[in-house]
Every structure is written in structure tokens, then in C-alpha cells.
Design a protein around this motif. Structure first.
Motif, PDB file in Angstrom:
ATOM      1  N   VAL A 241       0.840  -1.197   0.000  1.00  0.00           N
ATOM      2  CA  VAL A 241       0.000   0.000   0.000  1.00  0.00           C
ATOM      3  C   VAL A 241       0.878   1.250   0.000  1.00  0.00           C
ATOM      4  CG1 VAL A 241      -1.682   1.335   1.328  1.00  0.00           C
ATOM      5  CG2 VAL A 241      -1.893  -1.136   1.186  1.00  0.00           C
ATOM      6  N   THR A 242       1.944   1.197   0.789  1.00  0.00           N
ATOM      7  CA  THR A 242       2.834   2.363   0.867  1.00  0.00           C
ATOM      8  C   THR A 242       4.242   1.941   0.451  1.00  0.00           C
ATOM      9  OG1 THR A 242       3.160   1.828   3.180  1.00  0.00           O
ATOM     10  CG2 THR A 242       1.629   3.603   2.701  1.00  0.00           C
ATOM     11  N   PRO A 243       4.471   1.830  -0.856  1.00  0.00           N
ATOM     12  CA  PRO A 243       5.806   1.400  -1.292  1.00  0.00           C
ATOM     13  C   PRO A 243       6.857   2.426  -0.892  1.00  0.00           C
ATOM     14  CG  PRO A 243       4.507   2.155  -3.155  1.00  0.00           C
ATOM     15  CD  PRO A 243       3.601   2.180  -1.970  1.00  0.00           C
ATOM     16  N   PRO A 244       8.070   1.994  -0.633  1.00  0.00           N
ATOM     17  CA  PRO A 244       9.108   2.948  -0.253  1.00  0.00           C
ATOM     18  C   PRO A 244       9.306   3.971  -1.371  1.00  0.00           C
ATOM     19  CG  PRO A 244       9.974   0.693  -0.394  1.00  0.00           C
ATOM     20  CD  PRO A 244       8.542   0.630  -0.743  1.00  0.00           C
ATOM     21  N   PRO A 245       9.531   5.242  -1.028  1.00  0.00           N
ATOM     22  CA  PRO A 245       9.690   6.266  -2.069  1.00  0.00           C
ATOM     23  C   PRO A 245      10.952   6.035  -2.884  1.00  0.00           C
ATOM     24  CG  PRO A 245      10.218   7.155   0.096  1.00  0.00           C
ATOM     25  CD  PRO A 245       9.693   5.780   0.326  1.00  0.00           C
ATOM     26  N   ALA A 246      10.878   6.385  -4.169  1.00  0.00           N
ATOM     27  CA  ALA A 246      12.042   6.191  -5.032  1.00  0.00           C
ATOM     28  C   ALA A 246      13.064   7.310  -4.835  1.00  0.00           C
ATOM     29  CB  ALA A 246      11.589   6.159  -6.482  1.00  0.00           C
ATOM     30  N   VAL A 247      12.611   8.451  -4.282  1.00  0.00           N
ATOM     31  CA  VAL A 247      13.553   9.569  -4.109  1.00  0.00           C
ATOM     32  C   VAL A 247      14.332   9.396  -2.814  1.00  0.00           C
ATOM     33  CG1 VAL A 247      12.290  11.311  -5.416  1.00  0.00           C
ATOM     34  CG2 VAL A 247      11.686  10.886  -3.028  1.00  0.00           C
ATOM     35  N   PRO A 248      15.590   9.787  -2.802  1.00  0.00           N
ATOM     36  CA  PRO A 248      16.367   9.657  -1.570  1.00  0.00           C
ATOM     37  C   PRO A 248      15.811  10.576  -0.472  1.00  0.00           C
ATOM     38  CG  PRO A 248      17.689  10.632  -3.338  1.00  0.00           C
ATOM     39  CD  PRO A 248      16.340  10.367  -3.905  1.00  0.00           C
ATOM     40  N   PRO A 249      15.975  10.200   0.791  1.00  0.00           N
ATOM     41  CA  PRO A 249      15.454  11.037   1.859  1.00  0.00           C
ATOM     42  C   PRO A 249      16.210  12.364   1.921  1.00  0.00           C
ATOM     43  CG  PRO A 249      16.782   9.263   2.739  1.00  0.00           C
ATOM     44  CD  PRO A 249      16.679   9.032   1.270  1.00  0.00           C
ATOM     45  N   THR A 250      15.516  13.411   2.371  1.00  0.00           N
ATOM     46  CA  THR A 250      16.145  14.735   2.396  1.00  0.00           C
ATOM     47  C   THR A 250      16.324  15.270   3.817  1.00  0.00           C
ATOM     48  OG1 THR A 250      13.967  15.685   2.135  1.00  0.00           O
ATOM     49  CG2 THR A 250      15.269  15.459   0.130  1.00  0.00           C
ATOM     50  N   GLY A 251      15.757  14.591   4.810  1.00  0.00           N
ATOM     51  CA  GLY A 251      15.865  15.069   6.198  1.00  0.00           C
ATOM     52  C   GLY A 251      17.320  15.202   6.608  1.00  0.00           C
ATOM     53  N   ARG A 252      17.614  16.242   7.411  1.00  0.00           N
ATOM     54  CA  ARG A 252      19.019  16.511   7.753  1.00  0.00           C
ATOM     55  C   ARG A 252      19.638  15.412   8.612  1.00  0.00           C
ATOM     56  NH1 ARG A 252      21.294  21.577   9.842  1.00  0.00           N
ATOM     57  NH2 ARG A 252      19.556  21.720  11.275  1.00  0.00           N
ATOM     58  N   ALA A 253      18.793  14.705   9.391  1.00  0.00           N
ATOM     59  CA  ALA A 253      19.330  13.633  10.243  1.00  0.00           C
ATOM     60  C   ALA A 253      19.031  12.254   9.653  1.00  0.00           C
ATOM     61  CB  ALA A 253      18.752  13.757  11.646  1.00  0.00           C
ATOM     62  N   ALA A 254      18.658  12.207   8.368  1.00  0.00           N
ATOM     63  CA  ALA A 254      18.302  10.914   7.756  1.00  0.00           C
ATOM     64  C   ALA A 254      19.533   9.999   7.695  1.00  0.00           C
ATOM     65  CB  ALA A 254      17.744  11.138   6.357  1.00  0.00           C
ATOM     66  N   ASN A 255      19.305   8.734   7.895  1.00  0.00           N
ATOM     67  CA  ASN A 255      20.395   7.745   7.931  1.00  0.00           C
ATOM     68  C   ASN A 255      19.988   6.551   7.075  1.00  0.00           C
ATOM     69  OD1 ASN A 255      22.631   6.169   8.759  1.00  0.00           O
ATOM     70  ND2 ASN A 255      21.508   5.381  10.539  1.00  0.00           N
ATOM     71  N   PRO A 256      19.933   6.713   5.749  1.00  0.00           N
ATOM     72  CA  PRO A 256      19.404   5.644   4.897  1.00  0.00           C
ATOM     73  C   PRO A 256      20.360   4.450   4.819  1.00  0.00           C
ATOM     74  CG  PRO A 256      20.287   7.400   3.542  1.00  0.00           C
ATOM     75  CD  PRO A 256      20.406   7.867   4.967  1.00  0.00           C
ATOM     76  N   PRO A 257      19.826   3.236   4.618  1.00  0.00           N
ATOM     77  CA  PRO A 257      20.715   2.086   4.449  1.00  0.00           C
ATOM     78  C   PRO A 257      21.494   2.203   3.136  1.00  0.00           C
ATOM     79  CG  PRO A 257      18.419   1.451   4.100  1.00  0.00           C
ATOM     80  CD  PRO A 257      18.414   2.876   4.519  1.00  0.00           C
ATOM     81  N   ILE A 258      22.680   1.618   3.134  1.00  0.00           N
ATOM     82  CA  ILE A 258      23.506   1.631   1.923  1.00  0.00           C
ATOM     83  C   ILE A 258      23.329   0.285   1.225  1.00  0.00           C
ATOM     84  CG2 ILE A 258      25.891   1.776   1.087  1.00  0.00           C
ATOM     85  CD1 ILE A 258      26.489   3.285   3.789  1.00  0.00           C
ATOM     86  N   GLN A 259      22.933   0.321  -0.030  1.00  0.00           N
ATOM     87  CA  GLN A 259      22.785  -0.931  -0.797  1.00  0.00           C
ATOM     88  C   GLN A 259      24.168  -1.385  -1.231  1.00  0.00           C
ATOM     89  OE1 GLN A 259      19.697  -2.150  -1.077  1.00  0.00           O
ATOM     90  NE2 GLN A 259      18.741  -0.321  -0.211  1.00  0.00           N
ATOM     91  N   VAL A 260      24.481  -2.629  -0.958  1.00  0.00           N
ATOM     92  CA  VAL A 260      25.815  -3.096  -1.344  1.00  0.00           C
ATOM     93  C   VAL A 260      25.742  -4.546  -1.809  1.00  0.00           C
ATOM     94  CG1 VAL A 260      26.359  -3.470   1.095  1.00  0.00           C
ATOM     95  CG2 VAL A 260      28.207  -3.376  -0.516  1.00  0.00           C
ATOM     96  N   ALA A 261      26.572  -4.861  -2.811  1.00  0.00           N
ATOM     97  CA  ALA A 261      26.579  -6.229  -3.343  1.00  0.00           C
ATOM     98  C   ALA A 261      27.122  -7.188  -2.293  1.00  0.00           C
ATOM     99  CB  ALA A 261      27.450  -6.279  -4.592  1.00  0.00           C
ATOM    100  N   ASP A 262      26.797  -8.470  -2.429  1.00  0.00           N
ATOM    101  CA  ASP A 262      27.311  -9.490  -1.514  1.00  0.00           C
ATOM    102  C   ASP A 262      28.758  -9.793  -1.928  1.00  0.00           C
ATOM    103  OD1 ASP A 262      27.709 -11.547   0.209  1.00  0.00           O
ATOM    104  OD2 ASP A 262      26.367 -12.954  -0.784  1.00  0.00           O
ATOM    105  N   ASP A 263      29.644  -8.832  -1.675  1.00  0.00           N
ATOM    106  CA  ASP A 263      31.014  -8.906  -2.170  1.00  0.00           C
ATOM    107  C   ASP A 263      31.928  -8.240  -1.143  1.00  0.00           C
ATOM    108  OD1 ASP A 263      32.970  -9.043  -4.609  1.00  0.00           O
ATOM    109  OD2 ASP A 263      33.132  -6.996  -3.835  1.00  0.00           O
TER     110      ASP A 263
END
Ligand code: F0G
Length: 470
Positions: A434-456
């Protein structure tokens, strides 16, 4: 003179010992798991569990009062590996054992026979805090600055919280798999400021990577291969006993994921018995989800037993080789226990022997039904926790547990950890879609988004701002 406390390899054919300050997560000789062992004769151990009663009255401020306030350190004489000056505590373990006759009746139990241990009442909302306070205390003693874990969610929430609550604070690094984490748990890791790496893979892949990375970059590992974690988790059993006026129940039922908790329970009772502090040991039921049932298959179907530490390793190796050959990935709505390569498997076999235990598996449908019953008749829990109550129903049907038995189900995580599962069960609506994650990166000053990284390995080190050492 040897140390009063040391680390020891659990493999009886090896038995190598190490100092408590050596940072190791397996035996350097034979790769087996390590235990914390105590020379109890040379330590001040209470003669009766009643000794701990007075600590209800002494909780509060000051060095001792701070420890007495914790539902883990209140029992510090039973885990004497660190001095009070190093303890990192945020008041964990102030949890509740609820006698629940309504749910008991629903499951065919007599009154005053069913007890629910709400570990979701811990500061980060799951039982993990019991172990983190212990492992972080050692990390603090050793002056560690960075700590890491792989997680299905709760471990990461707890690591993230204890990392920034430590004095001095540490950097928490958490590895999570793709799409396999309840939002309640992910939100905690992000909010508490952990460096969050989302790896392409499941929990087992994350755990392999975090062990490699920690080893190579000298980061202190907080998964339950860390034997100090399990020392803290023993306290869950002490609190169950205390809430029952030190009377030992007939059964403890616990969900099985990475198998740290059940292993800690086995160690707790083995020690209490050796110290003469209990006169008997409850039986243990470990409940797997059907879609992640390694322990069930190995113990109940292939009859693997601890056998004094000489368990049938070939059967275990063949089992994992078969999973590999089939590219098998575990799958269950109880995402907390969606694990097919539990690292504490050997210790759990030992716990099964100590506590005359057994393993059962329950389907997602049955887990969700029993989660709703815990919600309706109790205070709610997350899906993995409800596996215990579902397991009790099964063991009643199989007449293994009788209506007269005194049964304690360990509800490992808070209801609000995974509200999506609850809403979906009750309404059929999948909140994530119902509420898919937004495609735009977060803009909040204290935002701490996860980093996508390959299994490498190289890519992971780069995400941590390091290059892979030679
Ligand atoms: N219940 C909950 C709510 C959990 O989060 C976990 C494990 C378990 C049960 C299983 O406990 O591993 O000691 O057998 N969660 C881990 C995590 C794996 O990463 O949060 P176990």
C-alpha cells in the motif's frame, strides 16, 4: 594459577582454553564454538537463589543500584566475567512473566499452568538486550570502538541502541538482507544511527559476510557466536525462576532461529544444577518455522544428538551440502527466525541434552493464528515469538505436554516490531504494497538511509570506508 574465568572450546576432543580478553569467535585450533567457563569454587556464588531477592529493594542510583536495576546484572554473581566499572546497561531485563489462564484454557491447559514471558518489554523491544548488555560490557572493557552484526532485525536494533548508549559511544554497523526485515526493526537501526548495509542475500549470507569483515577489519562481532551474548541471555531463565518464587517450571518453550537463546538456557540450567541452586531442570521445546527447520530436521528426523560433544558432524555437513545443491533459501512470515544455517547448532544440541529437549516445527498459518491469540488474550508479540504458543498447541495435541504441566512460553519480541504482519493477518491488506518505499532519496538533515551493497567482500569494505587488507 589459572584464571577464575576463561573461554573454552566446546569440542571435548579439543578443549582449548583462552583468556577472557582474547577476541575470538571460534576456537583457533578446531573452529568450534567457545563457552565462557567459571571456576566457581574460587568465585563468590550465593548458596541459594533467594539471595537475589534483596536486589528488588536496592535498585536505583549509584554503581551497585544501577546494576541491581538491570534484570541481567541483578544476577551478576552467575555471570562474573566483567567488573561493574565496565558494565554497559540501560535497564534491560525488566520484563514480565504473565500467568495467562484464558490463553491456557484455549490450549487445553489447567488454570495457573501457562505463563508468558514478555521479552518484548526490553528497551529495544526484544530479548536481544539481555545478551547485548553482556557483550557490550566486554567490548567496553576491551576498548572496542566499532561493533557489527548481521541480523533479521532485532539484533541490529539492539546493537544500534547499545552502541550509541555505551560510554564512550561505539559505532554500530549492521548487515541486513534484502527485503527480509520487518520495518519496526529496520526503523530502529536507522533511527539509532547505525551504519546499515543492505546486502543482496539472506540472513545466512549476511552472517557469513559480517564474520569475514569483522575478522579482517578488527570490528567486534555482536552476533550470538560471541559467547558473552549468551551469558547475558541466561538471565531470562533466572527471571522466569524469580517470577515463580524460584520454583522450576516443567517446560520452557522458545523459538529457534540462530539458536543462541535455547543454548543460553541450557547453559544456565547446567550451571544452576552444578551449583546446587536448582533441584531439577525443566524440559525444553524449541520451535522452528516449517520454512526454516534445520534443527527440527537434524534432531527429530535424522536423530542427531549432542553425544557429549561428539555429535554426528557428517550428517550436519551432508545436510548443508544438500541445501547448497538445491540453492535452498529459508522462507517464513516469522522473519526473525528465517535462518537455515544456525551458528549455534552444536550448543543447541547440548541444550537439548541438558534439558531433555525436543524440537517441533509449525507452519506460518498456525504461527499467525497463535499470534492473534496472544494478542487477543495477552499483550501481543511478533510472529517468531508466537511460534512458542503454536508449539504448545501441537505438543498438547501430541500429548507430550499435559494440562497439568507448568509451561513458560518465551515471547521474544514486541508486537509492534512487525505491525505489517498483524495488519495483513487481520485485514488481508499488505501495508508494504500500500505504501511502497519512495524512489527519491530522503532529504531530512538527520536521515540515515541504508547503503545498498553487493554481496562482495571488497564492496562491503569500501562501503565501510576501508580497503580490503591483503
Ligand atoms: N525471536 C525473535 C523475535 C528473534 O529476533 C530471534 C532472532 C529469535 C526469536 C531466534 O532466536 O536466534 O537465539 O534462536 N533474531 C536474530 C536477529 C537472528 O538477527 O535479530 P535465536
Amino acid at each position: 594459577m589459572t584464571d577464575k574465568v576463561h573461554q573454552v572450546c566446546i569440542n571435548p576432543d579439543c578443549g582449548a582454553t583462552y583468556g577472557i580478553d582474547e577476541i575470538l569467535f571460534s576456537c583457533t585450533r578446531c573452529r568450534s564454538l567457545l563457552d565462557i567457563a567459571y571456576d566457581w569454587d574460587r568465585l563468590a556464588v550465593p548458596h541459594s537463589l533467594n539471595f537475589f531477592e534483596h536486589r528488588w529493594g536496592t535498585k536505583g542510583l549509584g554503581a551497585q543500584g544501577r546494576l541491581d536495576f538491570s534484570g541481567v546484572w541483578r544476577f551478576r554473581e552467575l555471570m562474573p566475567f566483567v567488573g561493574p566499572e565496565s558494565v554497559v546497561t540501560i535497564g534491560e531485563g525488566r520484563t514480565l512473566l504473565e500467568q495467562n489462564d484464558t490463553l491456557g484454557r484455549e490450549l487445553g491447559m489447567k488454570p495457573e499452568r501457562l505463563f508468558l514471558q514478555y521479552e518484548g518489554l526490553n528497551p529495544s523491544g526484544s530479548f536481544k538486550d539481555n545478551g547485548m548488555t553482556a557483550a557490550f560490557s566486554l567490548a567496553r572493557k576491551l576498548g572496542r570502538k566499532r561493533v557489527a552484526c548481521a541480523s533479521t532485525g532485532n539484533t541490529s536494533a539492539s546493537v544500534a541502541m547499545y552502541a550509541h548508549k555505551s560510554d564512550p559511544p561505539m559505532q554500530g554497523i549492521v548487515f541486513i538482507g534484502t527485503g527480509k526485515i520487518a520495518y519496526g526493526k529496520l526503523s530502529q537501526a536507522l533511527d539509532y544511527g547505525a551504519l546499515t548495509l543492505q546486502i543482496q542475500g539472506d540472513f545466512d549470507a549476511c552472517l557469513r559476510r559480517v564474520m569475514q569483515v569483522s575478522d579482517k577489519l578488527g570490528i567486534y562481532l555482536m552476533n550470538s557466536v560471541n559467547p558473552y551474548r549468551l551469558e547475558g541471555q541466561k538471565a531470562i531463565m533466572y527471571r522466569v525462576l524469580q517470577a515463580r518464587d524460584w520454583e522450576v517450571p516443567d517446560w520452557i518453550i522458545v523459538p529457534g532461529g540462530n539458536l543462541g537463546n535455547c543454548s543460553a538456557f541450557g547453559k544456565a540450567f547446567a550451571e544452576l544444577r552444578a551449583l546446587g541452586l536448582v533441584d531439577r531442570i525443566p524440559r525444553l521445546a524449541i520451535i522452528n518455522a516449517t520454512g526454516a527447520n534445520t534443527l527440527y530436521q537434524l534432531v527429530e528426523q535424522q536423530k542427531v544428538v549432542w553425544n557429549g560433544g561428539r555429535y554426528d558432524r557428517d550428517k550436519v555437513t551432508a545436510f548443508y551440502a544438500d541445501l547448497d545443491a538445491r540453492n535452498y533459501l529459508p522462507h517464513t512470515i516469522a522473519s526473525a527466525i528465517e535462518i537455515s544455517r544456525p551458528v549455534n547448532l552444536p550448543k543447541s544440541l547440548r541444550a537439548v541434552e541438558i534439558m531433555n529437549g525436543l524440537i517441533r516445527e509449525v507452519s506460518d498459518e498456525v504461527i499467525l493464528e497463535h499470534k492473534a491469540l496472544v494478542g487477543r488474550y495477552g499483550f501481543g508479540c511478533e510472529p517468531a515469538s508466537a511460534a512458542t504458543v503454536a508449539g504448545l498447541r501441537l505438543l498438547r495435541e501430541q500429548q507430550v505436554i499435559s494440562p497439568d504441566d507448568r509451561v513458560v512460553c518465551i515471547l521474544t519480541g514486541h508486537e509492534l516490531k512487525d505491525p505489517d504482519a498483524t495488519v495483513k493477518y487481520h485485514t488481508g491488506i499488505d501495508m508494504k504494497s500500500v505504501t511502497p518505499p519512495p524512489a527519491v532519496p530522503p532529504t531530512g538533515r538527520a536521515a540515515n538511509p541504508p547503503i545498498q551493497v553487493a554481496d562482495d567482500l571488497e564492496a562491503i569494505c569500501a562501503a565501510l570506508g576501508e580497503t580490503l587488507p591483503e
